[in-house]
Design a protein around this motif. Structure first.
Motif, PDB file in Angstrom:
ATOM      1  N   LEU A  68       0.796  -1.169   0.147  1.00 23.57           N
ATOM      2  CA  LEU A  68      -0.003   0.008   0.091  1.00 23.57           C
ATOM      3  C   LEU A  68       0.972   1.232  -0.036  1.00 23.57           C
ATOM      4  O   LEU A  68       1.567   1.233   0.877  1.00 23.57           O
ATOM      5  CB  LEU A  68      -1.073   0.131   1.262  1.00 23.57           C
ATOM      6  CG  LEU A  68      -2.272  -0.736   1.145  1.00 23.57           C
ATOM      7  CD1 LEU A  68      -1.906  -2.489   0.932  1.00 23.57           C
ATOM      8  CD2 LEU A  68      -2.990  -0.508   2.726  1.00 23.57           C
ATOM      9  N   SER A  69       0.727   2.072  -1.095  1.00 18.02           N
ATOM     10  CA  SER A  69       1.641   3.369  -0.856  1.00 18.02           C
ATOM     11  C   SER A  69       0.759   4.385  -0.743  1.00 18.02           C
ATOM     12  O   SER A  69      -0.297   4.730  -1.506  1.00 18.02           O
ATOM     13  CB  SER A  69       2.263   3.348  -2.550  1.00 18.02           C
ATOM     14  OG  SER A  69       2.909   4.659  -2.499  1.00 18.02           O
ATOM     15  N   ALA A  70       1.285   5.293   0.187  1.00 19.76           N
ATOM     16  CA  ALA A  70       0.464   6.594   0.593  1.00 19.76           C
ATOM     17  C   ALA A  70       1.555   7.740   0.289  1.00 19.76           C
ATOM     18  O   ALA A  70       1.568   8.772   0.937  1.00 19.76           O
ATOM     19  CB  ALA A  70      -0.125   6.618   1.938  1.00 19.76           C
ATOM     20  N   LEU A  71       2.381   7.773  -0.607  1.00 17.72           N
ATOM     21  CA  LEU A  71       3.602   8.622  -0.807  1.00 17.72           C
ATOM     22  C   LEU A  71       2.863   9.670  -1.322  1.00 17.72           C
ATOM     23  O   LEU A  71       2.089   9.768  -2.101  1.00 17.72           O
ATOM     24  CB  LEU A  71       4.745   7.858  -1.844  1.00 17.72           C
ATOM     25  CG  LEU A  71       5.484   6.686  -1.382  1.00 17.72           C
ATOM     26  CD1 LEU A  71       6.200   6.296  -2.577  1.00 17.72           C
ATOM     27  CD2 LEU A  71       6.391   7.425  -0.478  1.00 17.72           C
ATOM     28  N   GLY A  72       3.573  10.796  -0.995  1.00 17.38           N
ATOM     29  CA  GLY A  72       3.053  12.096  -1.625  1.00 17.38           C
ATOM     30  C   GLY A  72       4.044  13.224  -1.755  1.00 17.38           C
ATOM     31  O   GLY A  72       5.418  13.091  -1.334  1.00 17.38           O
ATOM     32  N   ALA A  73       3.993  14.230  -2.416  1.00 14.54           N
ATOM     33  CA  ALA A  73       4.927  15.302  -2.536  1.00 14.54           C
ATOM     34  C   ALA A  73       4.256  16.699  -2.648  1.00 14.54           C
ATOM     35  O   ALA A  73       2.945  16.611  -2.690  1.00 14.54           O
ATOM     36  CB  ALA A  73       5.589  15.133  -4.054  1.00 14.54           C
ATOM     37  N   ARG A  74       4.998  17.700  -2.365  1.00 19.48           N
ATOM     38  CA  ARG A  74       4.257  19.158  -2.294  1.00 19.48           C
ATOM     39  C   ARG A  74       4.149  19.711  -3.837  1.00 19.48           C
ATOM     40  O   ARG A  74       5.196  19.128  -4.547  1.00 19.48           O
ATOM     41  CB  ARG A  74       5.354  19.955  -1.542  1.00 19.48           C
ATOM     42  CG  ARG A  74       5.356  19.659  -0.102  1.00 19.48           C
ATOM     43  CD  ARG A  74       6.143  20.473   0.852  1.00 19.48           C
ATOM     44  NE  ARG A  74       6.136  20.025   2.296  1.00 19.48           N
ATOM     45  CZ  ARG A  74       6.851  20.842   3.049  1.00 19.48           C
ATOM     46  NH1 ARG A  74       7.617  21.808   2.908  1.00 19.48           N
ATOM     47  NH2 ARG A  74       6.788  20.321   4.482  1.00 19.48           N
TER      48      ARG A  74
END
Length: 231
Positions: A68-74
Motif C-alpha cells: 500500500l503506497s501513500a507517498l506524496g509530494a508538495r
C-alpha cells in the motif's frame, strides 16, 4: 496479512499504519524519516528506505503479501518524479518477489472528466488555479505513475481521493469506479477505504474514487493547513 506501507510517516500513511495494525495486519512501515513511528508496537516493523531506490525497495517487499503506497509530494514548479520513480521500483520488486496486490494513492485530478456536482467555486476557481496550475507538475507525475502501474500484470487499484483533510475518526464515505462525485476526502476515510478494498477486491485493475460524505472541512482552515502552513 503482512503489508508494506510506503509513506508510512506521512499524513495519510500514519492513519493507514494505525488502522492496519488495529485490524490485525502485520505492517512494514516504510519511510525515509522514522519520526513518530517507534518500533515495539505489536505487529509493526519500521524500514528506513527511499521508495525510489530499487535495492532498498526490493529488500522491503520481500516476504510481504501486499503493498500500500501513500507517498506524496508538495506542489512545485520543478519536475516531480517521486510518484513515477517509486512506482517503477515498487512494481519491479513486486513482480520479482511474486507479490500481486498493490493499492496506491493517486488523485481524482487524474480523471480528466472529474468535476464534482454543484461545486461551482471549486470547479471554476480553486481547481483551475490550485490543482491544474500550481499542482500541474505533481499531477503530471501522478498520471505517469498511473500509466506505469496500468501496464503491469499486478492486481492493482489506483485510489483517487479528492481534497484531503484531517479528521480524527473514520466516517461514512463513498467509493466509485474511476472517481467519486465529491470535493473532499478525510485521510482517515482514505485509509479505511484502502484497507476495505484490500479485503473486498471490488476495484482490482481499475481506479477507485473515494470521498467523505458525513463531514466537510472548514475551507479556510484547509487552505491554511494543507497549503500555507506546510510551506
Amino acid at each position: 496479512m503482512r503489508i508494506a506501507v510506503f509513506g508510512a510517516n506521512g499524513p495519510t500513511g500514519r492513519h493507514l499504519t494505525d488502522q492496519a495494525l488495529t485490524a490485525g495486519h502485520e505492517v512494514v512501515a516504510v519511510t525515509r524519516r522514522p519520526g513518530s513511528l517507534l518500533p515495539g508496537r505489536p505487529g509493526l516493523a519500521v524500514a528506513v528506505a527511499d521508495a525510489t531506490d530499487p535495492a532498498a525497495v526490493d529488500a522491503v517487499i520481500a516476504g510481504t503479501d501486499a503493498v500500500l503506497s501513500a507517498l506524496g509530494a508538495r506542489f512545485g514548479k520543478e519536475t516531480i518524479t517521486v510518484y513515477s520513480a517509486s512506482a517503477t521500483a515498487i512494481t519491479r520488486a513486486m513482480t520479482r518477489h511474486g507479490v500481486k496486490r498493490l493499492l496506491t494513492v493517486s488523485s481524482s485530478i487524474a480523471d480528466p472528466s472529474w468535476r464534482p456536482t454543484g461545486a461551482h467555486l471549486f470547479n471554476h476557481v480553486l481547481d483551475p488555479l490550485v490543482n491544474r496550475r500550481l499542482g500541474r507538475t505533481l499531477h503530471e507525475d501522478m498520471r505517469r505513475m498511473e500509466a506505469l502501474i496500468r501496464r503491469t500484470d499486478l492486481d492493482w487499484t489506483l485510489v483517487r481521493p479528492s481534497g484531503l483533510f484531517e479528521h480524527p475518526v473514520v466516517t461514512e464515505y463513498h467509493t466509485a469506479e474511476t472517481s467519486a462525485d465529491g470535493v473532499f476526502t478525510a485521510r482517515t476515510d482514505l485509509a479505511a477505504s484502502m484497507l476495505c478494498e484490500l479485503d473486498e477486491r471490488r476495484y482490482v485493475r481499475t481506479a477507485m474514487g473515494v470521498i467523505t460524505t458525513a463531514v466537510k472541512p472548514n475551507v479556510a482552515k484547509l487552505i491554511w493547513h494543507e497549503g500555507v502552513k506546510k510551506k
